[in-house]
Design an enzyme around this catalytic site. Sequence first.
Site, short mmCIF file in Angstrom:
data_model
loop_
_atom_site.label_atom_id
_atom_site.label_comp_id
_atom_site.label_asym_id
_atom_site.label_seq_id
_atom_site.Cartn_x
_atom_site.Cartn_y
_atom_site.Cartn_z
CG ASP A 54 -5.03 -10.02 3.77
OD1 ASP A 54 -4.74 -10.57 2.69
OD2 ASP A 54 -4.74 -8.83 4.02
CG ASP B 54 -2.87 -8.43 1.09
OD1 ASP B 54 -2.11 -8.68 2.04
OD2 ASP B 54 -3.90 -7.72 1.20
CG HIS C 97 -1.90 -1.12 1.24
ND1 HIS C 97 -2.74 -1.41 0.18
CD2 HIS C 97 -2.16 -2.06 2.20
CE1 HIS C 97 -3.47 -2.48 0.49
NE2 HIS C 97 -3.14 -2.89 1.69
ZN LIG Z 1 -4.13 -7.17 3.05
#
Ligand SMILES: [Zn+2]
Length: 665
Positions: free
Chosen positions: A289, A196, A159
């Site tokens: 996740d 992810d 990110h």
């Molecule tokens: Zn994540």
Amino acid sequence: MMDKMGCNSKQEKMQSVMTSTGFIWDSQMLEHKCLWDTEHPERPERITSVIARCQELGLLNRCKILAPRKATEAEIAAVHSPAQFGTLDKICSSNNNNMGKFEQLELEAAASKYDSVYFHPSTCDSALLASGSAIELTQNILDDKIRNGMAIIRPPGHHAMESTFSGYCFFNNVAIAARQALASGRAKRILIVDWDVHHGQGTQQLFYDDPRVFYISTHRYENGLFWPNLKESNYNWIGDGEGIGFNCNIPLNKIGMGNTEFLTTWHQILLPLAFQFNPDLVLISAGFDSALNDPKGEMQLTPQCYPHLLSPLMGLANGRVAVILEGGYCLNALAEGAALTLRTLLGDPCPLLEPIADPMPELVETLLNCMTVLQSHWTLGLGLKESKQGADLCVHVPTLRYDYVPVQLDKYPTRDGNPVTSFEECSPHDDRLNQLILTTNLAVPSSKLGIAFSVAANYDSSSKFKQSLSITGEIQIGLEPELKFSRPFGLMAAIVGGQCTSGIAIMSKVETIEVCKYAMDVLKLARILFIDWNGESDIAKGTLLKNPRVLYVSMRETSCQLTSGINFRWVENNNDDVSDANYLAALASVILPIAYEWCPDLILVAGPEEGREGGYGFCALPTSPAGFSKWQSIFGFEFTEQCLLPTLCRAVFGKATTEFFQQQC
Ligand SMILES: [Zn+2]
């Protein structure tokens, strides 16, 4: 292709490939934690839980442990603005000593300027170590010191944007490693797979107009309602300028998606794109996740499925794959997913999965949207064009939906509402997760590959052959000679009996059918997938096609009368110049989905004729996701010119099979 490469150069190349798996982490990265929210999900236990599980499975002993180092300021500056490092360094160093309540409040106030970030006095050091470790791992792979590897690092990176921190991330580890790989000149086409559950908007932005880096991301989206809530995470963002066509977002618009949806995505979009892009380095932004029980992702991918996502990618880029940790907040699922991923890098067979079913309609919609916007850049939808859904693709009109209403905030919240779940904590999927962890069979047969020669094959140059297989000492030549069956039967029994993962038998096609019958009648196997690479239907006539326990796939069908089984006729190419790319596309988008749904007990492959185009495509089978390591498999050859055999052996050992050229199917 074979003429171009030649037998000798193939073998030389094969011998130069290093076989080890690298692992990198550092206990210093445990210091970075949230001082004002001890339940914060991005916590040190994310690393320790992975290390513990890897140790428990005896995996770290098998890895080459690499020495971590901090990234240099110049390496960070190759991706980020100068302020990115300067700001973090300043925040951390001015709060290094005497951490009292006041200093904590200062750190929290600094964090409130960024979306979902916390600072700790050690954050800068940890972030530099994380990026430096990603670089080290990648450089070791490019230097051929290791074949592949894994970096268990935090804080995560995907990110982090050029000039802002975001989503627990400070420096974009994967992007920094990719930039260094490009700068070194040793990688020219990098595939970044981001599995992810969040969109790595930082990585996307950094390479958005760069055709050297193909970024493919699957992420929870819910039409913009899921963080980071960006329009740019949608399927229609496919790159810009020279990089157009080199960005693929696969937004998941519903929670609860699992193995079926991820494998379908791999088969229909991700693998066809990856094969065509033909990278020379693969970087995985590996967040866990999306796993079952993760409180953030709310998806249902089982930890046992990650090997199946990784395995086919290991057939690319000469096996150069670096797996780099991003998110993952259910410690149990994270540890299991990461450990099984490392196990796959080490070459162990993929664990068995439950049969997959029909994917959710929301996923089908997404895949059709992705295919539509990318179809002028890549060949996609091969498996759908001939089918009813294929008609849908022709008329599919993608609609763009974005439901998020942005809110302007003076400052961001600094205390995260989402707790991690530990082993003891309850959640609806805890029982299933624990059950899967306890019951999944992780036994590894003592032999990875068995080789047998039938008497009829009259293969008299076996010593030369053994020489060409000297890449490994793991190959057992001629199993169980005392068995009363001819050797291929003994090999089959060894495979089914769990002594051997896969086998290659040099035998005639008639014998291949006999071996198939033996597997059904004597070994009592219920489902056998028979892939006939030459696809001459005469061998299938009679016995195989009539038997419901055999699913017959003909890769090169000449008869128009053959109406059962799966038959590739390649009408336009008249069967003669079908390329590796065609075979790979057929494999990914047709055969694998069927195999994952049918779950055969055994895969039996009748090999291709030497010298024919498509031969090396055949060698992609063992590293393909059907885990021809997942299900036990046997490969039959009837030919004596054994050019393909070393390549096939390499593939069985998890090494890349060939350099696929960018070909249109
Ligand atoms: Zn994540």
